[in-house]
Design an enzyme around this catalytic site. Sequence first.
Site, mmCIF file in Angstrom:
data_model
loop_
_atom_site.group_PDB
_atom_site.id
_atom_site.type_symbol
_atom_site.label_atom_id
_atom_site.label_comp_id
_atom_site.label_asym_id
_atom_site.label_seq_id
_atom_site.Cartn_x
_atom_site.Cartn_y
_atom_site.Cartn_z
ATOM 1 N N PRO A 79 0.747 -1.333 -0.052
ATOM 2 C CA PRO A 79 0.109 0.019 0.030
ATOM 3 C C PRO A 79 0.948 1.441 -0.092
ATOM 4 C CG PRO A 79 0.430 -0.476 2.002
ATOM 5 C CD PRO A 79 1.034 -1.675 1.362
ATOM 6 N N ASP A 80 2.297 1.055 -0.465
ATOM 7 C CA ASP A 80 2.981 2.408 -0.252
ATOM 8 C C ASP A 80 2.480 3.725 -0.779
ATOM 9 O OD1 ASP A 80 4.593 0.341 0.643
ATOM 10 O OD2 ASP A 80 6.381 1.155 -0.505
#
Length: 784
Positions: A560-561
């Site tokens: 999910p960066d």
Amino acid sequence: MPEKLLDGVRVVDLSVADADAVTRLLADLGADVLKVEPPGGSPARTALPTLAGAGISFAVHNANKRSTVLDPDRDGDCRRLLDLAATADILVDTGQTAAYGTSGTDLADRYPHLVVLSISDFGATGPRSSWRATDAVLYAMSGALSRTGPTVGTPVLPPIGIASATAAAQAAWVALAAYYNRLRCGTGDYIDFSRFDAVVMALDPAFGAHGQAAAGVRSGSRWRGRPKNQDAYPIYPCQDGYVRLCVMAPRQWRGLRRWLGEPGDFQDPKYEAIGARFAAWPQISVLVQALFAGKTMKELVAAGQAHGVPIAAVLTPARILASEHFEQVGAITDAELVPGVHTPVPTGYFVVDGEHCGFRTPAPTVGHDEPRWTADPAPAPPTSGAAGDYPFRNLRILDLGIIVAGGELGRLFGDLGADVIKVESAEYPDGLRQARAGDAMSESFAWTHRNHRALGIDLRSVKGKEIFSRLVTQADAVFANFKPGTLGSLGFDYDTLVALNPRIVLAGSSAFGNTGPWSTRLGYGPLVRATTGATRAWTSDDAPADGARHAFYDATTIFPDHVVGRIAATLALAALIRRDRAGQGAHVHISQAEVVVNQLDTLFVTEAALAAGMAEVHADTSVHAVCPCAGDDEWCVVSIGTEAEWDCLASLLVQPADDCGKLVAELKRWTGARTAVQAAQMLQDAGLAAGPMNRPPDILEDPQLIERKLFSDMTHPLIARVLPAETGPAPFRHIPPAPQRPAPQPGQDTRAICARLLGMSPDEVQRWIDEGVLFAADEPEAGP
């Protein structure tokens, strides 16, 4: 009780279905969100999946809001909507304004102070503006699908929910940025927001940072997008499930070797290099499989941590909601999600001053509230500029963020005009600076750190601490995404920062949050996805069976960066809004693991309800078919959910509609005779959501993205090729496209920052450079 970050901010919510999550984010932060529904309520109230007849997604995404009913067939109610818009700060619309005889553009014109966020699948302009999208279609067209699945064969769709949640995070960010701009200049905005644009930019962007490992090896000009290796972060079966390893550093390899009993075949120091290890992994893997086979996930995780080996259990979505860590830190709330039915739900994304800021009240019943505001409007500060400038031009950020999640947070502020100072040490540069052999800068760093200045400083030295402290007194915010305790070990925990500057906002993220049993775990993205259940959900019955590997296909994503950056930016900006209003700083934080769980909240709540044996749980029965098309490895995604959509498909294929399985098989034969674009256009014309699977070159040629000017050419003096880069977070009326100042070399601006902000003389700066307190990329100017 402390003032919430967005207390007094008034939001008219005319959203439906997936866009409900946008205003839930604003409500979590304290905004007064009034949902306007027609008689009978939003159709999303009963959309699948359901619990006791209530739509789970609606219930989760409309918590903390109020509901009023306005009948579009009554003139008085249409006037009441205008009255609400006239006194609101933000209005979010998914096309519902048309029923009330108006539009988003009309409201923005009529009420110049109002921020109108108009959300649609593809935007209001462009050749595909009439197309419909589901999460599956957005995965296909954004390029995310081309990165998931086996190397050959049918691509594997990511779990449904991530695309819509990513678009919602981007939408909340742009709405709040426009509102902040309104506070600066007194002028609102109209934002033609496309969910497709948002997912292209914020999920797994083809033209954005791709993570530390990829920075040094990937060649963007030749990559076709299909996975090259789905076992870079290997998963192994064990007694009661699966575990994942993420062995990156030499010390981690040495820990694994000790755990394996120091096998003689792998004592050569060459295996400390990741490339040599990777080449020998099939042989190493045999040893790992034998070691893991008879042990439980819990035993393996404990043993791995004892040996310093990054490892995580591959948990199910239902199991994560019952984990001791999530319960202990308050990330899970036992809520009466629908009347009379309690179930665990993710609390929300945000932690403010150590407390979760999320689920407070269940979704309201239809028409529970009068069409009026509950409190006085937030006080408006004196305006400090005119429309047409960047909203953050007076903000100064000290950016200690690293890799993608940290870099994106700083870039989002820099793209809207903030003075973002990248703070690095010579000994520990940002991992994104790793570049291919012969290259001076990685493309990932160039994308992620444009519009930054660079300060080289040793924060472990006494003088370095003093210099940084002086900068803190002049800053608005400090950004950091170190593991918990690191900032404190440098002498700059929040208490120290706020003592230096009572108005400072400290914002950042970490893998599992600042507190709780898992807070000290190593936080590589693949381990976060495994721990939170995303890996377990990232699978498909259509993927080819292969006895040599597991069935999970999330290895090449960096989710999910990028979305963590958006969520953290929204939270930081909300804290700055309260700071400007009340003079009160804040420590705000995001747990990347909690981001994953909240992105998949509908899936997690449904799975938990099913696992608990709750009555009247009905799962979503929609079919998202990944269909082969004419050409080499070409695919089209088609979504069929309602009975009317099955009838549309049957009419298009001239087939009976009584057997869905046969219809899907016939659909795949039909698409196989057409190109992906041809098939998608015909299916859209027939009333179905469909889209071709795009790869990076296809995204640059996508006619919708070209028309909407999503990308512009970005040049960097250290990179030979021109880089496509996003022009800004959304097409604002009154905020210009992002500037494109090239990403800096380490310490490139050290001399200028020390001179202009701290009043240091050239001789003084040089002294501290000579002593290793500072470092600079440039040489001092020669004297006359």
